[in-house]
Design an enzyme around this catalytic site. Structure first.
Site, PDB file in Angstrom:
ATOM      1  N   GLY A  52       0.746  -1.168  -0.126  1.00 19.73           N
ATOM      2  CA  GLY A  52      -0.072   0.011   0.046  1.00 19.73           C
ATOM      3  C   GLY A  52       0.852   1.266  -0.013  1.00 19.73           C
ATOM      4  O   GLY A  52       2.044   1.184   0.250  1.00 19.73           O
TER       5      GLY A  52
ATOM      6  N   LYS B 292       8.491  -0.125   5.377  1.00 22.92           N
ATOM      7  CA  LYS B 292       7.837   0.994   4.968  1.00 22.92           C
ATOM      8  C   LYS B 292       8.953   2.135   4.636  1.00 22.92           C
ATOM      9  O   LYS B 292      10.061   2.299   5.428  1.00 22.92           O
ATOM     10  CB  LYS B 292       6.921   1.660   6.081  1.00 22.92           C
ATOM     11  CG  LYS B 292       6.597   3.123   5.717  1.00 22.92           C
ATOM     12  CD  LYS B 292       5.768   3.737   6.937  1.00 22.92           C
ATOM     13  CE  LYS B 292       4.520   2.778   7.326  1.00 22.92           C
ATOM     14  NZ  LYS B 292       3.621   3.682   8.238  1.00 22.92           N
TER      15      LYS B 292
ATOM     16  N   ASP C 173      -2.866  10.285  13.638  1.00 18.96           N
ATOM     17  CA  ASP C 173      -3.503   9.832  12.402  1.00 18.96           C
ATOM     18  C   ASP C 173      -4.426   8.534  12.624  1.00 18.96           C
ATOM     19  O   ASP C 173      -4.306   7.720  11.810  1.00 18.96           O
ATOM     20  CB  ASP C 173      -2.449   9.607  11.366  1.00 18.96           C
ATOM     21  CG  ASP C 173      -3.039   9.556   9.996  1.00 18.96           C
ATOM     22  OD1 ASP C 173      -4.069  10.235   9.743  1.00 18.96           O
ATOM     23  OD2 ASP C 173      -2.500   9.196   8.965  1.00 18.96           O
TER      24      ASP C 173
ATOM     25  N   ASN D 234      -5.468   2.704   9.622  1.00 16.71           N
ATOM     26  CA  ASN D 234      -4.331   2.712  10.368  1.00 16.71           C
ATOM     27  C   ASN D 234      -4.552   1.591  11.475  1.00 16.71           C
ATOM     28  O   ASN D 234      -3.546   1.657  12.380  1.00 16.71           O
ATOM     29  CB  ASN D 234      -3.878   3.819  10.957  1.00 16.71           C
ATOM     30  CG  ASN D 234      -2.777   4.900   9.951  1.00 16.71           C
ATOM     31  OD1 ASN D 234      -2.417   4.210   8.847  1.00 16.71           O
ATOM     32  ND2 ASN D 234      -2.856   6.000  10.036  1.00 16.71           N
TER      33      ASN D 234
END
Length: 617
Positions: free
Chosen positions: A91, A113, A207, A212
């Site tokens: 993603g 990431k 966030d 998430n």
């Protein structure tokens, strides 16, 4: 900045005060507002060192392109980045792209990431990503994704995390369908506990959103992800590690202070946790708008649609927890993740208690609604039993009187019809008449005797010619010249009626009529059954009505009890804030006035203004 790199950065084009004609929102995109306090570093293009494998190129590799990587590298099935073998692209967000990778050193697949190339050009972003990723790596909690490794490969910061076997919560909410209420509460408790753990260690996520959060397969366990863009609260020396306004998060999931670029703390995460809870319960976000400006105004000024209008079955206690999370002022929200988790645990305990079949057998006592229902059912049952007994007795007496009158009248009629044949001793005619009567009516017996008491005609032929002997039984008295008795014959109860046959006032014989009592008994039994059914239905209806009334009373009583618990816990800003036009409404208003008074008394006194200086005369 190179064109390819520029496309990777999403900018918040205007503050809330700007023109309302802003760019339409991508609801789940994390927005980044680059700071403007200093000159940006000159643009550079950083490329990951990519070692290709010997495997055959593969045409679907374009979906696996690393940020900043070459198109040629994208066509390869497996790529080496440092010690990690990149397997697939999982993603992409506003700040980083996530890949599935294999760590051959420990023989484990991980999620890795990489910070976007466009953000790597800013030294401060790169440094901050590494610093805050390492801070997230220090978090070890069952509901927070574990960070295994943090580092930098050829100028590209990365973070290697555990690879979850589950689905993003955003996928579960994709169709706009709400989740089961109990599941929402369970996942909300886990989210609150994870946030409290991070907040106690000085880390604010900022966030929190369904994208998430992941729910693991085979249960309701969730994991909070993406602490890599977390906000570091001020250090003991007062240094604010992450500048206000740098990373805004996702507009649909921002707190008012986040939208306004103000200072944030853990209570901002609790606001966005409230947004997630609202969405899980209703299937829609509480704040929606076509632009950042419109959305910012709604988050800052407007209240969302009440949950009870979208999903009435949500327990009031849970609605109040979500409403408190969504309070505009941080001081009106839960002050910690632990407080939110405790409130949700109380809601879960209440739901589980209501779901248990033996709810009324708990050690804390019998609920008021069960006491009322049982007491009223007992009172009504006693009253109905007495009433039904009296009614059945009166009804049976009335039926007996009616049968007695009918039997006496019928006996007199038979005697009158057979007076002339009896006078002339024409017993054949009498016998034929009796046989016809036996065929048309439900008689037990009919017997006719002459003046001397000898049976001359009878429904039972063996009695003819024999002296008449009345069966032994209970005498019921005489009415209208007819003697009434009750006796047993052939295993059943019979009502006997005896009347003289007279001609011009002279007795010429006697008619004895026997009517079976079974018809009367059947009517009496049916009446008793109907009365019993009526009594049971009435008792059940009253018990149910009182149970519902008790439940209706129990909710506001429980609400006041919960409100008192909030005050006892020191949360003097708690208000019931429910409008009712009854005595409970007056009680709510009285509680709110009491809480307001306590809060005002507990507030530190304002500093007195210095007296004005005297003017020289």
């Amino acid at each position: 900045m190179p064109e390819a790199a520029r496309d990777e950065t999403l900018h918040v084009s205007a503050p809330p005060e700007a023109d309302a004609q802003a760019t339409p929102l991508d609801a789940d995109a994390t927005r980044i507002a680059p700071h403007t306090s200093g000159p940006r570093a000159p643009p550079t293009h950083t490329r990951l060192h990519t070692q290709t494998s010997t495997r055959t190129p593969h045409t679907r590799g374009s979906g696996l392109t690393l940020p900043g990587g070459s198109a040629h590298a994208a066509d390869l099935e497996v790529r080496q980045v440092g010690r990690y073998q990149i397997l697939a692209k999982l993603g992409r967000g506003g700040m980083a792209t996530v890949f599935r990778a294999h760590d051959p050193d420990i023989g484990r697949d991980v999620a890795i990431k990489f910070l976007h190339a466009s953000l790597c050009e800013d030294e401060e972003y790169r440094t901050r990503f590494l610093r805050e990723a390492r801070a997230a790596g220090g978090l070890s909690h069952p509901h927070i994704v574990t960070v295994h490794d943090v580092g930098e490969i050829d100028g590209r910061p990365y973070m290697a995390m555990e690879l979850l076997d589950g689905d993003p919560l955003a996928d579960l909410l994709q169709g706009g369908q709400p989740l089961p209420v109990r599941d929402v509460v369970v996942m909300g408790i886990q989210l609150a506990q994870a946030l409290d753990y991070a907040h106690q260690r000085g880390i604010v996520h900022r966030d929190i959103k369904p994208g998430n959060m992941a729910r693991l397969h085979g249960g309701q366990t969730i994991k909070v992800m993406d602490f890599g863009i977390a906000h570091m609260v001020a250090t003991s020396a007062g240094e604010q590690r992450t500048r206000v306004g740098d990373v805004l998060g996702t507009p649909q999931y921002m707190s008012p202070e986040q939208m306004q670029g103000g200072k944030i703390d853990g209570r901002s995460d609790l606001f966005t946790a409230g947004i997630v809870l609202y969405q899980m319960l209703t299937g829609q976000r509480p704040f929606q708008g076509d632009s950042v400006v419109t959305l910012a105004l709604k988050i800052s000024k407007e209240d969302p649609t009440p949950i009870e209008k979208l999903r009435p079955e949500v327990p009031p206690a849970l609605r109040r927890v979500v409403d408190r999370c969504l309070a505009k002022a941080p001081e009106r929200r839960h002050q910690s993740g632990a407080a939110l988790a405790e409130a949700l645990q109380r809601v879960l305990a209440e739901m589980d208690e209501q779901a248990r079949a033996g709810e009324g057998t708990q050690a804390r006592g019998v609920p008021l609604r069960l006491k009322w229902a049982g007491l009223m059912a007992l009172i009504v049952a006693v009253v109905m039993a007495i009433t039904a007994s009296v009614i059945v007795q009166r009804q049976q007496a009335a039926l007996m009187a009616q049968v007695g009158d009918s039997g006496a009248a019928l006996t007199r009629f038979i005697a009158a019809q057979n007076a002339v044949p009896a006078l002339s001793d024409d017993w054949v005619v009498v016998d034929v008449a009796l046989q016809n009567l036996m065929q048309t009516r439900d008689f037990e017996s009919i017997t006719v005797t002459d003046r001397g008491g000898v049976v001359r005609a009878a429904s039972r032929p063996e009695l003819v010619g024999q002296p008449w002997r009345a069966p032994a039984g209970e005498a019921l008295g005489e009415a209208g010249g007819v003697q009434r008795t009750r006796y047993e014959a052939g295993g059943e109860t019979v009502l006997g009626f005896s009347a003289p046959i007279t001609f011009q006032g002279k007795a010429v014989g006697q008619v004895v009529l026997g009517l079976p009592e079974r018809a009367l008994a059947a009517v009496a039994r049916q009446s008793q059954w109907l009365m019993a059914v009526l009594a049971l239905v009435t008792v059940a209806a009253v018990a149910l009505a009182m149970y519902l009334v008790g439940t209706w009373f129990a909710r506001p009583i429980r609400l006041v009890g919960e409100a008192m618990d909030e005050i006892t816990a020191g949360r003097l800003d708690f208000r019931i804030s429910e409008q009712r036009k009854d005595e409970f409404g007056q009680l709510y208003a009285a509680f709110d006035r009491m809480a307001q008074t306590l809060q005002e008394r507990a507030a530190p006194p304002a500093a007195e203004a210095p007296p004005p200086a005297e003017q020289p005369g």
